[in-house]
Design an enzyme around this catalytic site. Structure first.
Site, PDB file in Angstrom:
ATOM      1  N   PRO A 189       0.831  -1.208   0.000  1.00 15.83           N
ATOM      2  CG  PRO A 189      -0.616  -1.482   1.798  1.00 15.83           C
ATOM      3  CD  PRO A 189       0.634  -2.024   1.209  1.00 15.83           C
ATOM      4  CG  HIS A 295       6.716   4.732 -26.032  1.00 14.29           C
ATOM      5  ND1 HIS A 295       7.447   3.618 -25.683  1.00 14.29           N
ATOM      6  CD2 HIS A 295       6.742   5.557 -24.947  1.00 14.29           C
ATOM      7  CE1 HIS A 295       7.893   3.760 -24.445  1.00 14.29           C
ATOM      8  NE2 HIS A 295       7.481   4.931 -23.968  1.00 14.29           N
TER       9      HIS A 295
HETATM   10  P1  NDP Z   1       7.346   4.994 -10.292  1.00 15.00           P
HETATM   11  O1  NDP Z   1       8.533   4.222  -9.876  1.00 15.00           O
HETATM   12  O2  NDP Z   1       6.970   6.226  -9.552  1.00 15.00           O
HETATM   13  O3  NDP Z   1       6.079   4.042 -10.321  1.00 15.00           O
HETATM   14  C1  NDP Z   1       6.174   2.715 -10.698  1.00 15.00           C
HETATM   15  C2  NDP Z   1       5.048   1.977 -10.071  1.00 15.00           C
HETATM   16  O4  NDP Z   1       5.116   0.607 -10.458  1.00 15.00           O
HETATM   17  C3  NDP Z   1       5.079   2.006  -8.557  1.00 15.00           C
HETATM   18  O5  NDP Z   1       3.910   2.570  -8.088  1.00 15.00           O
HETATM   19  C4  NDP Z   1       5.157   0.562  -8.174  1.00 15.00           C
HETATM   20  O6  NDP Z   1       4.316   0.344  -7.074  1.00 15.00           O
HETATM   21  C5  NDP Z   1       4.581  -0.118  -9.398  1.00 15.00           C
HETATM   22  N1  NDP Z   1       4.907  -1.526  -9.391  1.00 15.00           N
HETATM   23  C6  NDP Z   1       6.115  -2.129  -9.301  1.00 15.00           C
HETATM   24  N2  NDP Z   1       5.956  -3.451  -9.233  1.00 15.00           N
HETATM   25  C7  NDP Z   1       4.627  -3.677  -9.272  1.00 15.00           C
HETATM   26  C8  NDP Z   1       3.827  -4.831  -9.235  1.00 15.00           C
HETATM   27  N3  NDP Z   1       4.382  -6.040  -9.123  1.00 15.00           N
HETATM   28  N4  NDP Z   1       2.480  -4.701  -9.331  1.00 15.00           N
HETATM   29  C9  NDP Z   1       1.921  -3.480  -9.443  1.00 15.00           C
HETATM   30  N5  NDP Z   1       2.627  -2.355  -9.466  1.00 15.00           N
HETATM   31  C10 NDP Z   1       3.956  -2.453  -9.382  1.00 15.00           C
HETATM   32  O7  NDP Z   1       7.583   5.322 -11.840  1.00 15.00           O
HETATM   33  P2  NDP Z   1       6.830   6.394 -12.761  1.00 15.00           P
HETATM   34  O8  NDP Z   1       5.435   6.545 -12.313  1.00 15.00           O
HETATM   35  O9  NDP Z   1       7.670   7.592 -12.890  1.00 15.00           O
HETATM   36  O10 NDP Z   1       6.863   5.617 -14.173  1.00 15.00           O
HETATM   37  C11 NDP Z   1       6.191   4.388 -14.316  1.00 15.00           C
HETATM   38  C12 NDP Z   1       6.490   3.742 -15.629  1.00 15.00           C
HETATM   39  O11 NDP Z   1       5.855   4.429 -16.686  1.00 15.00           O
HETATM   40  C13 NDP Z   1       7.961   3.755 -16.048  1.00 15.00           C
HETATM   41  O12 NDP Z   1       8.652   2.670 -15.454  1.00 15.00           O
HETATM   42  C14 NDP Z   1       7.897   3.637 -17.552  1.00 15.00           C
HETATM   43  O13 NDP Z   1       7.964   2.280 -17.919  1.00 15.00           O
HETATM   44  C15 NDP Z   1       6.520   4.169 -17.903  1.00 15.00           C
HETATM   45  N6  NDP Z   1       6.577   5.419 -18.668  1.00 15.00           N
HETATM   46  C16 NDP Z   1       5.984   5.481 -19.902  1.00 15.00           C
HETATM   47  C17 NDP Z   1       5.950   6.647 -20.618  1.00 15.00           C
HETATM   48  C18 NDP Z   1       5.307   6.713 -21.957  1.00 15.00           C
HETATM   49  O14 NDP Z   1       5.764   7.475 -22.784  1.00 15.00           O
HETATM   50  N7  NDP Z   1       4.251   5.972 -22.198  1.00 15.00           N
HETATM   51  C19 NDP Z   1       6.568   7.881 -20.097  1.00 15.00           C
HETATM   52  C20 NDP Z   1       7.166   7.720 -18.794  1.00 15.00           C
HETATM   53  C21 NDP Z   1       7.155   6.520 -18.116  1.00 15.00           C
HETATM   54  P3  NDP Z   1       4.913  -0.256  -5.700  1.00 15.00           P
HETATM   55  O15 NDP Z   1       6.288   0.290  -5.528  1.00 15.00           O
HETATM   56  O16 NDP Z   1       3.951   0.212  -4.698  1.00 15.00           O
HETATM   57  O17 NDP Z   1       4.891  -1.726  -5.910  1.00 15.00           O
HETATM   58  C1  DGY Z   2      10.149   6.727 -20.196  1.00 14.34           C
HETATM   59  O1  DGY Z   2      10.723   7.770 -19.851  1.00 14.34           O
HETATM   60  O2  DGY Z   2      10.317   5.646 -19.631  1.00 14.34           O
HETATM   61  C2  DGY Z   2       9.166   6.829 -21.311  1.00 14.34           C
HETATM   62  O3  DGY Z   2       8.736   5.623 -21.773  1.00 14.34           O
HETATM   63  C3  DGY Z   2       9.544   7.766 -22.391  1.00 14.34           C
HETATM   64  O4  DGY Z   2       9.586   9.050 -21.888  1.00 14.34           O
END
Ligand code: NDP
Ligand code: DGY
Length: 330
Positions: A189, A295
């Site tokens: 959580p 993307h």
């Molecule tokens: P954060 O590290 O803040 O968030 C990642 C989340 O993943 C955490 O809340 C974590 O929750 C969760 N997580 C990890 N393991 C699990 C699991 N087993 N089940 C469910 N949730 C899980 O990263 P950001 O929010 O900054 O970025 C998230 C992702 O978004 C990046 O890793 C990237 O891949 C993607 N992204 C895509 C973009 C795009 O252009 N489409 C742009 C930027 C990012 P907890 O720790 O509570 O488990």
């Molecule tokens: C990231 O940063 O992981 C995205 O996928 C692209 O910005």
């Protein structure tokens, strides 16, 4: 001059990046910057050649930095600075073993990515690409009560898979649309984040069963790979909309295709796929109820500019042995 330049640290940059970042690199005056000067990915053989003897590497999410690349770089490599917040393209164990530091770009792309995810959710739920197509192809004959209806956010339940920086930012943006309930999953959580949206921490199957909109915003890890599969889609409501802006591999795309064609779920919006680009012949692209974007989560001019500066500053700080603005804890 020759002698001076021999003392410069070598940095390999795997792609053309915004000028702002390149400027920061050149102004530091301590690098011999070698740029793969293209908008297309560097071929593996050129990557291997480019990293050889480099002290620093600036890479993108499309560059797989594996053992082979690290071996080719050799012991000179001290810092990898990735132009992304996701780091599933980096062989973290190998990097850690070698004592290489990693910089990445959290926070600065959170708003842009959350905004795009909301746009994708609305476009998918309200069938915007399909509607635009009908206007162009003459399918718009008159106003029709039963035509192009979709699903609205007002009074809905939204399930966020991974309530991290981006997940929370998405939820906060969706709240004013009249969402009445937020569910979320993760490894544990996150009460502080959850409090901002009155989110309930639930198991994944409950999230699937009770959400009208499922938004995937978790990191890609061995645990989350293929997490949205047959069983997951089977538990979702027939009227539910699925949106993924994390990494394509979190979703089993064959299972998603079957869920979309059998009416198990209503629609899907994907900003990320496997592979990228998704081949134009891919079955998912034949479906009206599947919206696929290339993307573009972080793709605003300002955000990409800011990312490039952070990437450069991470690299510079790392190579000077200073603390980086955004260092990934290994
Ligand atoms: P954060 O590290 O803040 O968030 C990642 C989340 O993943 C955490 O809340 C974590 O929750 C969760 N997580 C990890 N393991 C699990 C699991 N087993 N089940 C469910 N949730 C899980 O990263 P950001 O929010 O900054 O970025 C998230 C992702 O978004 C990046 O890793 C990237 O891949 C993607 N992204 C895509 C973009 C795009 O252009 N489409 C742009 C930027 C990012 P907890 O720790 O509570 O488990
Ligand atoms: C990231 O940063 O992981 C995205 O996928 C692209 O910005």
């Amino acid at each position: 001059k020759m002698i001076a330049s021999q003392k410069l640290m070598k940095v390999f940059v795997t792609r053309r990046i915004p000028q702002e970042g390149m400027k920061v690199l050149s102004q530091s005056g301590i690098f011999d910057v070698q740029l793969w000067d293209s908008n297309e990915p560097v071929p593996k053989v050129e990557l291997l050649r480019g990293v050889a003897g480099a002290h620093g590497l600036i890479c993108l999410l499309s560059d797989k930095i594996d053992k082979e690349v690290l071996d080719a770089a050799g012991t000179s490599l001290k810092v990898i600075s990735t132009f992304s917040v996701g780091f599933d393209h980096l062989a973290i164990d190998e990097i850690k073993q070698r004592g290489i530091r990693v910089g990445y770009t959290p926070e600065v792309l959170t708003d842009a990515t959350a905004e795009l995810t909301v746009a994708l959710l609305l476009a998918t739920a309200r069938r915007l690409p399909e509607a635009v197509e009908e206007v162009k192809n003459g399918g718009w004959s008159t106003w029709k009560p039963l035509w192009l209806c979709g699903y609205g956010l007002s009074g809905s339940t939204v399930g966020v898979v991974g309530l991290g920086r981006i997940g929370l930012s998405i939820a906060k943006r969706l709240k004013p649309f009249g969402v009445t309930r937020f569910l979320y999953t993760g490894r544990q959580p996150r009460p502080e984040s959850a409090a901002e949206i009155q989110g309930e921490y639930v198991p994944l199957d409950k999230l699937a069963e009770e959400s009208d909109f499922v938004v995937v915003s978790c990191a890609l890890t061995p645990e989350t790979q293929g997490m949205c599969n047959k069983d997951f889609f089977a538990k979702m409501k027939k009227t539910a909309v699925f949106v993924n802006s994390s990494r394509g591999a979190v979703v089993n795309q064959d299972d998603l295709y079957n869920a979309l064609t059998s009416g198990q779920i209503a629609a899907a919006g994907l900003d990320v796929t496997v592979p990228e680009p998704l081949p134009t012949s891919h079955p998912l692209l034949t479906l009206k109820n599947c919206v696929v974007l290339p993307h573009i989560g972080s793709a605003t001019y300002a955000t990409r500019g800011t990312m490039s500066v952070l990437v450069a500053n991470n690299l510079i700080a790392g190579l000077k042995g200073e603390s980086m603005p955004s260092e990934l804890k290994l």
